[in-house]
Design an enzyme around this catalytic site. Structure first.
Site, PDB file in Angstrom:
ATOM      1  N   HIS A 163      39.863  32.582  46.302  1.00 39.95           N
ATOM      2  CA  HIS A 163      41.152  32.258  45.886  1.00 39.95           C
ATOM      3  C   HIS A 163      42.266  32.785  47.284  1.00 39.95           C
ATOM      4  CE1 HIS A 163      41.165  31.627  41.283  1.00 39.95           C
ATOM      5  NE2 HIS A 163      39.877  32.102  41.879  1.00 39.95           N
ATOM      6  N   ASP A 371      48.881  33.340  52.813  1.00 36.30           N
ATOM      7  CA  ASP A 371      48.604  33.318  51.276  1.00 36.30           C
ATOM      8  C   ASP A 371      47.520  31.949  51.168  1.00 36.30           C
ATOM      9  OD1 ASP A 371      48.840  33.498  48.658  1.00 36.30           O
ATOM     10  OD2 ASP A 371      51.037  33.768  48.650  1.00 36.30           O
TER      11      ASP A 371
HETATM   12  P1  ADP Z   1      48.959  36.283  44.066  1.00 34.15           P
HETATM   13  O1  ADP Z   1      47.736  35.591  43.326  1.00 34.15           O
HETATM   14  O2  ADP Z   1      48.514  36.875  45.206  1.00 34.15           O
HETATM   15  O3  ADP Z   1      49.770  37.336  43.368  1.00 34.15           O
HETATM   16  P2  ADP Z   1      50.421  33.781  43.388  1.00 34.15           P
HETATM   17  O4  ADP Z   1      51.998  33.397  43.714  1.00 34.15           O
HETATM   18  O5  ADP Z   1      49.381  32.758  43.823  1.00 34.15           O
HETATM   19  O6  ADP Z   1      50.018  35.227  44.231  1.00 34.15           O
HETATM   20  O7  ADP Z   1      50.320  33.973  41.867  1.00 34.15           O
HETATM   21  C1  ADP Z   1      51.179  35.066  41.197  1.00 34.15           C
HETATM   22  C2  ADP Z   1      51.057  35.010  39.802  1.00 34.15           C
HETATM   23  O8  ADP Z   1      51.675  36.139  39.340  1.00 34.15           O
HETATM   24  C3  ADP Z   1      52.037  33.811  39.517  1.00 34.15           C
HETATM   25  O9  ADP Z   1      51.534  33.169  38.262  1.00 34.15           O
HETATM   26  C4  ADP Z   1      53.421  34.369  38.921  1.00 34.15           C
HETATM   27  O10 ADP Z   1      54.203  33.711  37.997  1.00 34.15           O
HETATM   28  C5  ADP Z   1      52.836  35.795  38.425  1.00 34.15           C
HETATM   29  N1  ADP Z   1      53.776  36.675  39.071  1.00 34.15           N
HETATM   30  C6  ADP Z   1      54.570  37.226  40.312  1.00 34.15           C
HETATM   31  N2  ADP Z   1      55.325  38.110  40.045  1.00 34.15           N
HETATM   32  C7  ADP Z   1      55.484  38.218  38.811  1.00 34.15           C
HETATM   33  C8  ADP Z   1      56.401  39.260  38.084  1.00 34.15           C
HETATM   34  N3  ADP Z   1      57.043  40.046  38.786  1.00 34.15           N
HETATM   35  N4  ADP Z   1      56.255  39.365  36.841  1.00 34.15           N
HETATM   36  C9  ADP Z   1      55.213  38.637  36.219  1.00 34.15           C
HETATM   37  N5  ADP Z   1      54.552  37.748  36.811  1.00 34.15           N
HETATM   38  C10 ADP Z   1      54.731  37.572  37.972  1.00 34.15           C
HETATM   39  C1  G6P Z   2      45.183  37.800  43.916  1.00 33.21           C
HETATM   40  C2  G6P Z   2      43.779  37.649  44.217  1.00 33.21           C
HETATM   41  C3  G6P Z   2      43.166  37.938  42.717  1.00 33.21           C
HETATM   42  C4  G6P Z   2      43.882  39.462  42.086  1.00 33.21           C
HETATM   43  C5  G6P Z   2      45.124  39.053  42.036  1.00 33.21           C
HETATM   44  C6  G6P Z   2      45.839  40.661  41.528  1.00 33.21           C
HETATM   45  O1  G6P Z   2      45.551  36.739  43.206  1.00 33.21           O
HETATM   46  O2  G6P Z   2      43.313  36.450  44.510  1.00 33.21           O
HETATM   47  O3  G6P Z   2      41.647  38.245  42.873  1.00 33.21           O
HETATM   48  O4  G6P Z   2      43.079  39.590  40.626  1.00 33.21           O
HETATM   49  O5  G6P Z   2      45.630  38.831  43.432  1.00 33.21           O
HETATM   50  O6  G6P Z   2      45.709  41.570  42.258  1.00 33.21           O
HETATM   51  P1  G6P Z   2      44.813  42.726  41.595  1.00 33.21           P
HETATM   52  O7  G6P Z   2      44.262  43.639  42.644  1.00 33.21           O
HETATM   53  O8  G6P Z   2      45.965  43.499  40.634  1.00 33.21           O
HETATM   54  O9  G6P Z   2      43.673  42.307  40.662  1.00 33.21           O
END
Ligand code: ADP
Ligand code: G6P
Length: 465
Positions: A163, A371
């Protein structure tokens, strides 16, 4: 084995965390991050099982069905969490794969724990997969699992999806035991990445480190062909659209706008609090625009929602302190009683609340330093049924390759961030609508179901989603 699941997803985290409420009652809450957002609807629709950790230390919860998903918990001790999760996964591999945004730390005992925990995930999966099942392993925490699983269960079809970004060749070469990590991935039949360049980097490394002879998008390893290709991940567009279309979401968006100050224009950031997300640079750029009087506290307001993430890792604690200090400084210098320029929420919010925020927004700020994809960018676009709202999007996200109608920006350059924020604020309604319409068409045609189908098709397994 005679029974077992014909489709199994394996990821470090289960889609739900086991938590305890204020009355001491155990409950399940949605896990953070994009991996879970993307995969949860796929696994629910397919009736498959999900192997992963409950998010709590020493948790001996047995298999459970939650929201139509069969959970197969893999317990982690406090020491496992310390060494495998916070150590090797999130202090070594995560920063190294994100272009050294923070310096990676290398420790032998972390690598040993990583290997031991990966073995336990492989064993737990081998125990629940039916004969000939399709197993889909996910992300950087489990790079060794495909080969370990193949050794235990050669009958399985094994896919792996990363991912996060895959690093350039020279960076990957810095990793101790790099050959083992490559061999781990080569246990899969299909290795998926977010971007084509990542797949190419991986294939090149199999030549450089293991002396293999990769072809265009595959390599022969131990008499099997391993395919490596890009499958850009996406979101459940229908779910976001359904929420955005509900009267509740629109009401909440109107309420938020009124509360933030009627005619002030809203800029929004939604991220896990992670140093890859560029939150500090974004807030700093906004502060400079206020200081230079390019915008004023009467005209604009920034809402930054930051989900707590990996808070026991020192680099995350330090980031939190720096962001909070900067927000306090900007509000102190530019705020008025009852009216501050930055609203900072160190909280997780429900999907409904996030969609209401997306709907209330004039300019979405998605400015990571690096990212793999960034699903927030796609969620924002999917929510904007009104075809309004502009987005500032970092060139260093996977999403930028698909959403080039956003205001693209180099987030390492604060001047460029300021330029893009102003351009997005100043864009004419026609320009904003034309850009949003094109971005929406792309996201609608490439939702998470499309992603899963493409991957599982390439893996050669029947698709039940
Ligand atoms: P990452 O996987 O690195 O966290 P992404 O942008 O690909 O970044 O995905 C983040 C996911 O988490 C999205 O589905 C988003 O809606 C959710 N998310 C991000 N910030 C929040 C928050 N403050 N509260 C709830 N959900 C969140
Ligand atoms: C990114 C990573 C995931 C991970 C998520 C939240 O989306 O690609 O593998 O699960 O961040 O991070 P955490 O360490 O809380 O699982």
């Amino acid at each position: 084995m005679a029974d077992g699941y014909s489709f199994v997803v394996v990821a470090n985290r289960l889609p739900v965390d086991r938590t305890t409420d204020e009355h001491g009652e155990a409950q399940w809450t949605r896990s953070p991050g994009g991996l879970v957002s993307a995969l949860e609807p796929i696994v629910r629709a397919s009736g498959g099982a999900w192997v992963g950790w409950t998010g709590a230390p020493d948790d001996d919860t047995g298999p459970a069905a939650v929201d139509g998903i069969q959970l197969q918990p893999v317990p982690l001790s406090s020491e496992d969490i310390d060494r495998y999760y916070e150590g090797q996964s999130n202090s070594t591999i995560w920063p190294l794969f994100h272009d050294l945004v923070e310096p990676p730390v290398h420790k032998r005992e972390w690598r040993q724990a990583y290997e031991a925990v990966n073995r336990r995930f492989a064993e737990a999966t081998a125990a629940v997969a039916a004969e000939g099942a399709a197993v889909w392993v996910h992300d950087y925490q489990l790079l060794l699992v495909p080969a370990m699983l193949r050794a235990l269960r050669p009958d399985l079809r094994i896919g792996f999806f990363l991912h996060i970004p895959f690093p350039p060749v020279e960076l990957f070469m810095q990793l101790p035991r790099r050959a083992e990590l490559l061999r781990g991935l080569l246990g899969a039949d299909l290795v998926g990445f977010q971007r084509p360049l990542a797949a190419q980097n991986f294939l090149q490394l199999t030549a450089r480190i293991l002396g293999l002879s990769p072809q265009e998008d595959s390599v022969v390893y131990e008499d099997r062909t391993v395919v490596a290709r890009a499958f850009p991940i996406s979101i459940d567009v229908a779910e976001i659209d359904r929420i955005a279309a509900s009267p509740g979401a629109q009401r909440e968006a109107d309420r938020l706008r009124a509360e933030l100050g009627g005619d002030r224009r809203l800029l929004l950031g939604v991220d896990r609090l992670d140093y890859t997300k560029g939150i500090e640079q974004r807030v700093e750029a906004f502060g400079e625009l206020l200081a230079e009087e390019a915008v004023s506290n009467d005209e604009v307001v920034l809402v930054q929602v930051a989900t707590p993430s990996r808070m026991r890792v020192a680099q995350y604690q330090q980031l939190r302190e720096r962001v909070e200090r900067e927000v306090g400084r900007i509000n102190g210098e530019h705020g008025a009683v009852g009216k501050v320029p930055v609203h900072y929420l160190f909280q997780s919010r429900s999907r409904e609340e996030l969609v209401a925020l997306y709907l209330a927004t004039d300019v979405m700020l998605v400015t990571p330093l690096r990212d793999g994809m960034n699903l927030v960018a796609k969620e924002f676009v999917a929510a904007r049924r009104d075809e309004l709202g502009a987005m500032v999007l970092s060139e260093f996200t996977g999403a930028a390759a698909e959403l080039d109608d956003a205001f693209l920006v180099n987030p390492h350059d604060v001047e460029d961030l300021k330029r893009a924020m102003v351009a997005a604020l100043d864009a004419s309604p026609d320009d904003r609508t034309a850009r949003m319409r094109r971005m929406r068409a792309h996201v609608q045609a490439h939702d998470v179901d499309h992603w899963a189908r493409e991957f599982l098709d390439a893996l050669g397994v029947p698709v039940h989603t």
